[in-house]
Design a protein around this motif. Structure first.
Motif, PDB file in Angstrom:
ATOM      1  N   LEU A  79       0.825  -1.213   0.000  1.00 46.85           N
ATOM      2  CA  LEU A  79       0.000   0.000   0.000  1.00 46.85           C
ATOM      3  C   LEU A  79       0.855   1.257   0.000  1.00 46.85           C
ATOM      4  N   VAL A  80       2.001   1.206   0.669  1.00 46.25           N
ATOM      5  CA  VAL A  80       2.885   2.379   0.716  1.00 46.25           C
ATOM      6  C   VAL A  80       3.371   2.734  -0.681  1.00 46.25           C
ATOM      7  N   GLU A  81       3.754   1.735  -1.468  1.00 45.17           N
ATOM      8  CA  GLU A  81       4.329   2.039  -2.783  1.00 45.17           C
ATOM      9  C   GLU A  81       3.273   2.193  -3.868  1.00 45.17           C
ATOM     10  N   ALA A  82       1.986   2.004  -3.512  1.00 48.22           N
ATOM     11  CA  ALA A  82       0.920   2.123  -4.498  1.00 48.22           C
ATOM     12  C   ALA A  82       0.231   3.477  -4.399  1.00 48.22           C
ATOM     13  N   ARG A  83      -0.512   3.788  -5.434  1.00 47.61           N
ATOM     14  CA  ARG A  83      -1.356   4.978  -5.409  1.00 47.61           C
ATOM     15  C   ARG A  83      -2.504   4.744  -4.423  1.00 47.61           C
ATOM     16  N   ASN A  84      -2.902   5.788  -3.735  1.00 50.59           N
ATOM     17  CA  ASN A  84      -3.972   5.677  -2.745  1.00 50.59           C
ATOM     18  C   ASN A  84      -5.218   5.057  -3.378  1.00 50.59           C
ATOM     19  N   PRO A  85      -5.694   3.899  -2.867  1.00 51.87           N
ATOM     20  CA  PRO A  85      -6.872   3.265  -3.479  1.00 51.87           C
ATOM     21  C   PRO A  85      -8.181   3.912  -3.061  1.00 51.87           C
ATOM     22  N   LEU A  86      -8.166   4.810  -2.092  1.00 52.57           N
ATOM     23  CA  LEU A  86      -9.389   5.487  -1.657  1.00 52.57           C
ATOM     24  C   LEU A  86      -9.687   6.647  -2.602  1.00 52.57           C
ATOM     25  N   ARG A  87     -10.966   6.883  -2.843  1.00 49.39           N
ATOM     26  CA  ARG A  87     -11.372   7.901  -3.802  1.00 49.39           C
ATOM     27  C   ARG A  87     -12.320   8.904  -3.156  1.00 49.39           C
ATOM     28  N   GLY A  88     -12.462  10.071  -3.803  1.00 47.31           N
ATOM     29  CA  GLY A  88     -13.391  11.083  -3.317  1.00 47.31           C
ATOM     30  C   GLY A  88     -12.993  11.591  -1.946  1.00 47.31           C
ATOM     31  N   ASP A  89     -14.019  11.827  -1.102  1.00 54.23           N
ATOM     32  CA  ASP A  89     -13.757  12.316   0.252  1.00 54.23           C
ATOM     33  C   ASP A  89     -12.915  11.329   1.043  1.00 54.23           C
TER      34      ASP A  89
END
Length: 858
Positions: free
Chosen positions: A445-455
Motif C-alpha cells: 500500500l505504501v508504494e501504491a497509489r492511494n486506493p481510496l477515492r473522493g472524500d
C-alpha cells in the motif's frame, strides 16, 4: 525485435567491432534505431578468441525488451529461449548450463557483480540503450569498470546506444567509437493544433488523441504507434477507440502486461487488419513494432523523481527530451516514409537530453550498493550528487542498514538480497515474524497509489487503506464500498502484496486477515489509540520504513507534531488522527514551517526503546530562551530531534557562552548594547578599510562580525547568562581589541573622529556606510580656508555641510574654493539680512574665521 532475417545495417561494421575488441577491452557503439545492434552484436562475439567460451551479458534497461531480445536471438539460432540464448529479469529466469548469451535487466547485473566480483564465466558485458541513463545502468557500468580495472583486465565492455553524446561517453569510457548507419525513411513531423479542452492535461485530452489517431489512419497505410505516459492514460485512450471499426485492433504495450499480451503487441497485424498500439516509452527503443507507419506522440513520459513528501522516488509525468521525441518519431520511418504527429505546440522547446536518474532520484539504494561494494570512488559518467548521497547514508543509518562508520550492517545485506528499496525492505525485514504477511500488505500500500477515492481519499489515517485492502482480500465488496475504495486499484495492490509475500517467503494471509479484523473501524473512533494494542499494528510496521518521520505530539498544540528529522508537521482540521500522541508519517506536503500530514498511523512508542536504541541520546542541553532572554540549561533524553524527557538544571558558566553567541546569531548584532562610540568606531574602521586597504584593518561589517563572534565577543560574555548583562563599554572594548596599536594610530590619523577648523574649534566628522564622510560646520568658521579638507592621506574629500549661524544647512559641497568664488556672494546677501549680528565680509579669503557673533559696537 525484427521479423526480417535479412541483413541489418549494423552488419556492415561487425568486422570493425570484432577487430576493436580483439585489440582493446572497451568500445562505444553508436547505432540508430533499427540498425540491429541489440540482436546482431552479441551473436557476432561468440566466436572471438578472447571470449574463450565464456558468456556475453547483454544489459537491457527494460524487462519487456530483455525478453523480446532473447526470444528473437533464440529464434534466429533455431532454438528455444533458455538454450544458447536466455534471459534473467525480476521474478523470471530462462537460462541453462548451455546459455552463452544472457540478456539481463539492470538490477540483475548489479546483483551478479556484487555476488561474484570476478564475474566468473563472463567474457563481455554489452550495455544496450545506455542513453536511457537509468540509475542501475550507471551503477552497473561503474562497477564493471572497477572490476575490469582491478580484477578482470580481460573483461570486454561495450556501451551501445541510439542517441547519446558519443564523444563525451567515449572520453569517460576511454574507448574508441564505432558508428553504424540506421535503416530509416523520411518522417514528416506534424503538430496538429488541439481543439478547446483537448490539450493535455485538460479533461478532454483522450478525445484529442483519438482525433489525431483517426487522422493518422486516414493519411497513411499501416499501423499507428501511440506514445502515452502510463497505464492509466493507455486505458483512457483505449476506451475512446472502442467504436473505430471491426478491422482495427487496439493493443496496449507496457511493462506490466502478461507475456501473451506483450507478444500480441510485438507481432505483425493479421492479414486485412490494422493495429493501433498504445505504448509507454518501452516502445521508444530496443523494441521494433512491425507495420508502424505513423506515430502519435503525447510528448510525455513517466520518469522517476525523488518526492520529498513521501520519502520515495515516484514516477512523475513530465515532458520528454528532444532526443526521445526524435527517437519516437523515427519509429514511423522503419518501413517507408511515415508521419509523426506531435501533440504539443511547435514553439515548445524540449531539453536536449534526458536527465540521468542519478541526478533526480533518491539514492539510498545506490548508497547501500556502494557500501556493499566497499567504495564509492568509482568511474562515473555523472557522479552522484554529494548532498543527495549524504542524505541517503543518513537514512540508511536510521534504518539500521549502515553502522556509524557507514559500513554495511547485516540488515543492509538482507535488504540487498531482498531486492527492495531500503525503506520498504526495512519494514518487512524488521516486522514481527508472526505478522510478516501483514507487513507485506502494508508496504504494498505504501508504494501504491492511494486506493481510496473522493472524500475518503482525503482520510489521513493510513489504517483505513489497510482495512480496505483486507476487505478486498476477503471479497467483502460492501466493506470496500463503505470505505470508499476503488476495487480495481485494490486488486492490483493485492497482486503486488502477494509478490512481496513470495519474495519474503510469507505466502499465508491468515495473520494479515486477523490483524485486519483488529483494525477495522479505527478511523471512526474518536479515542486515541492505546499503545501496544492491535490497532498500532500498521504503524508498528511503518515505523521501520520511516524512522525519520516518527512524530511526537506537541504538548501545547495537539494538532502539531515534532518529527524525528527536526521538522514540524500538523494535522488538517478534519484529521481522523486528532488526539494521537505518537504517529509515523507516511506522506506529507512539504511547507516552509510545518508540513501538512497526508497519511500517517499511530504506533507503539515502546518500539523506539526496543528497535532504535542506538538513536537514543542522553545529554545536557543549553539554549537561549527568547521569552526570558536568558540562557536555560536542561538535562534531556531524546530520540533524534524528539525530546522524550527533560529537566532543568543550573547553568554552568562554560555552557552559557555558546548559547548567548547562538542568540546573537539568531537575533542579529542589534541585540547587543551598542554605544554611539562603538557604532562610530565600526563606521570609521570600515570606511578606512575601503579607502586604504594596505593598512590591513579588520572587517567590521555585520557579516564579518557575526562570523567571528567566537573570536572577539565570546571572552566578554564569560560568566553571563543574559545578553543585557553585557555593558556598552565592554562591547566597545571588545571591538577595539581587534585593532592593534599601529592600526589604531593610523585610524586616528587617517579617519579622525573630528577635525580642527580655522575657527580653532573641533568639529566631528560623521561617517556612514557607502557614503562620503560629512563635516557639518558654520560657514564663518571656514573663512580663509581655500580648499576642501581631506582625510585618508588626502584621498577622500569631506562633504561639507555649511551651516548658518542658527545651525541650518545653507550649502552642501565638496568644492570649497568654488563655493567662495561663485556661491558665497548670493548666500551672503541672504544671510546678512537674517543674521545682522554676525560677520559677513565681502572677502572671505582674508576674513578672520569665527564661531561667534560680532563684538558689540562693531
Amino acid at each position: 525485435m525484427r521479423d526480417d532475417p535479412a541483413r541489418f545495417p549494423v552488419d556492415a561494421i561487425l568486422a570493425d567491432l570484432q577487430r576493436a575488441l580483439a585489440a582493446g577491452t572497451r568500445l562505444v557503439l553508436e547505432a540508430p534505431p533499427g540498425a540491429g545492434k541489440t540482436t546482431r552484436v552479441p551473436p557476432a562475439l561468440l566466436g572471438a578468441d578472447w571470449l574463450a567460451g565464456r558468456k556475453v551479458l547483454l544489459l537491457e534497461p527494460r524487462r519487456i525488451a530483455a525478453r523480446a531480445a532473447a526470444e528473437f536471438m533464440a529464434a534466429q539460432a533455431g532454438e528455444r529461449v533458455g538454450e544458447s540464448v536466455g534471459y534473467r529479469i525480476r521474478f523470471e529466469s530462462r537460462v541453462s548450463a548451455a546459455t552463452r548469451i544472457e540478456v539481463v535487466t539492470e538490477g540483475i547485473l548489479t546483483r551478479m557483480i556484487q555476488d561474484d566480483p570476478e564475474l566468473s564465466g563472463v567474457g563481455a558485458i554489452l550495455f544496450d540503450e545506455f542513453h536511457e541513463r537509468h540509475l542501475h545502468g550507471d551503477l552497473g557500468a561503474a562497477l564493471a569498470l572497477d572490476v575490469q580495472a582491478n580484477l578482470r583486465p580481460d573483461l570486454r565492455l561495450v556501451v551501445m546506444s541510439a542517441t547519446l553524446d558519443g564523444e563525451r561517453v567515449a572520453a569517460w569510457f576511454d574507448a574508441p567509437r564505432i558508428a553504424s548507419e540506421g535503416r530509416s525513411h523520411p518522417v514528416r513531423i506534424l503538430h496538429p493544433p488541439a481543439r478547446t479542452g483537448e490539450a493535455w492535461p485538460e479533461r478532454g485530452w483522450p478525445f484529442g488523441v483519438r482525433r489525431v489517431i483517426e487522422t493518422a489512419l486516414a493519411e497513411a497505410d499501416g499501423d499507428v504507434l501511440v506514445f502515452l505516459p502510463g497505464k492509466r492514460e493507455i486505458e483512457r485512450v483505449r476506451a475512446t477507440l472502442a467504436d473505430l471499426g471491426d478491422a482495427l485492433d487496439v493493443l496496449p504495450l507496457h511493462g506490466d502486461l502478461a507475456l501473451a499480451e506483450q507478444h500480441a503487441a510485438l507481432a505483425p497485424a493479421a492479414a486485412g487488419r490494422r493495429r493501433v498500439v498504445l505504448a509507454t516509452n518501452v516502445a521508444e527503443s530496443s523494441l521494433t513494432l512491425p507495420g508502424v507507419r505513423a506515430v502519435v506522440d503525447l510528448g510525455l513520459a513517466r520518469e522517476p523523481r525523488f518526492d520529498p513528501n513521501s520519502g520515495f522516488t515516484r514516477l512523475d509525468t513530465g515532458a520528454i527530451s528532444q532526443a526521445s521525441a526524435d527517437q519516437r518519431a523515427g519509429r514511423a520511418g522503419r518501413l517507408g516514409p511515415g508521419n509523426a504527429y506531435r501533440l504539443w505546440p511547435q514553439s515548445r522547446r524540449l531539453d536536449a537530453e534526458r536527465t540521468p536518474e542519478i541526478a533526480q532520484v533518491e539514492l539510498s539504494q545506490l548508497a547501500l550498493e556502494l557500501a556493499a561494494w566497499g567504495t564509492d570512488a568509482l568511474r562515473w559518467l555523472d557522479a552522484p550528487p554529494a548532498g543527495a548521497l549524504a542524505q541517503a547514508r543518513e537514512l540508511l543509518r536510521r534504518l539500521g542498514a549502515l553502522d556509524a562508520d557507514d559500513r554495511i550492517a547485516p540488515l543492509g545485506r538482507r535488504m540487498l538480497a531482498l531486492g527492495a528499496t531500503p525503506r520498504l525492505g526495512a519494514a518487512v525485514l524488521r516486522a514481527d515474524t508472526t505478522h510478516a504477511a501483514f507487513a507485506c500488505d502494508v508496504v504494498a500500500l505504501v508504494e501504491a497509489r492511494n486506493p481510496l477515492r473522493g472524500d475518503a481519499g482525503r482520510n489521513d489515517d493510513f489504517r483505513v487503506r489497510v482495512a480496505a485492502l483486507q476487505a478486498s482480500r476477503a471479497r467483502e465488496g460492501a466493506r470496500v464500498r463503505e470505505v470508499g475504495a476503488e476495487p480495481k486499484s485494490l486488486a492490483a495492490i493485492v497482486q503486488a502484496a502477494d509478490a512481496w509475500r513470495r519474495r519474503c517467503g510469507s505466502g499465508g494471509s491468515r495473520d494479515a486477515l486477523a490483524m485486519s479484523t483488529a483494525i477495522r473501524g479505527i478511523a471512526a473512533s474518536a479515542a486515541p489509540t492505546t499503545a501496544g494494542s492491535a490497532a498500532t499494528a500498521v504503524g508498528d510496521v511503518l515505523v521501520h520504513a520511516f524512522p525519520d518521520r516518527i512524530a511526537k505530539q506537541d504538548g501545547a498544540n495537539p494538532r502539531r507534531y515534532t518529527l524525528a528529522n527536526g521538522r514540524g508537521a500538523r494535522l488538517a482540521d478534519d484529521s481522523a488522527l486528532y488526539g494521537e500522541p505518537w504517529l509515523v508519517v507516511v506522506d506529507l506536503r512539504q511547507e516552509d514551517r510545518d508540513s501538512l500530514v497526508y497519511a500517517a498511523a499511530p504506533f507503539d512508542p515502546a518500539l523506539i526503546e526496543r528497535d532504535f536504541a542506538t538513536r537514543l541520546v542522553r545529554e545536557r542541553s543549553v539554549r537561549w530562551n527568547r521569552d526570558t532572554r536568558a540562557v536555560d540549561a536542561f538535562e534531556q533524553r531524546r530520540f533524534d530531534a524528539i525530546v522524550l524527557e527533560r529537566r532543568s538544571v543550573p547553568t554552568r558558566p562554560e555552557d552559557a557562552v555558546p548559547a548567548l553567541l547562538a542568540a546573537v546569531r539568531e537575533l542579529g548584532l542589534d541585540a547587543l548594547p551598542w554605544s554611539d562610540h562603538a557604532r562610530e568606531l565600526r563606521l570609521r574602521v570600515n570606511a578606512l578599510r575601503g579607502w586604504c586597504p594596505e593598512l590591513g584593518l579588520p572587517d567590521f561589517s555585520d557579516a564579518a562580525l557575526l562570523a567571528s563572534l567566537d573570536d572577539w565577543l565570546a571572552p566578554y560574555l564569560t560568566g553571563k547568562r543574559r545578553l543585557d548583562a553585557l555593558q556598552a563599554a565592554q562591547l566597545a572594548e571588545a571591538l577595539a581589541a581587534r585593532i592593534d596599536f599601529a592600526q589604531r594610530r593610523a585610524l586616528d590619523e587617517q579617519a579622525p573622529v573630528s577635525l580642527r577648523v580655522p575657527s580653532g574649534m573641533e568639529r566631528r566628522i560623521a561617517y556612514a556606510d557607502d557614503a562620503p564622510p560629512v563635516l557639518a560646520v558654520k560657514l564663518q568658521e571656514l573663512f580663509g580656508l581655500a580648499d576642501t579638507p581631506r582625510i585618508a592621506g588626502g584621498r577622500v574629500p569631506l562633504t561639507l555641510h555649511l551651516l548658518s549661524p542658527g545651525g541650518k544647512p545653507v550649502q552642501v559641497t565638496q568644492d570649497l574654493r568654488s563655493f567662495w568664488e561663485r556661491t558665497y556672494p548670493e548666500v551672503k546677501k541672504e544671510l546678512k539680512g537674517r543674521y545682522p549680528k554676525h560677520p559677513w565680509p565681502d572677502d572671505p579669503w582674508t576674513a578672520v574665521p569665527t564661531h561667534r557673533a560680532k563684538p558689540r559696537g562693531t
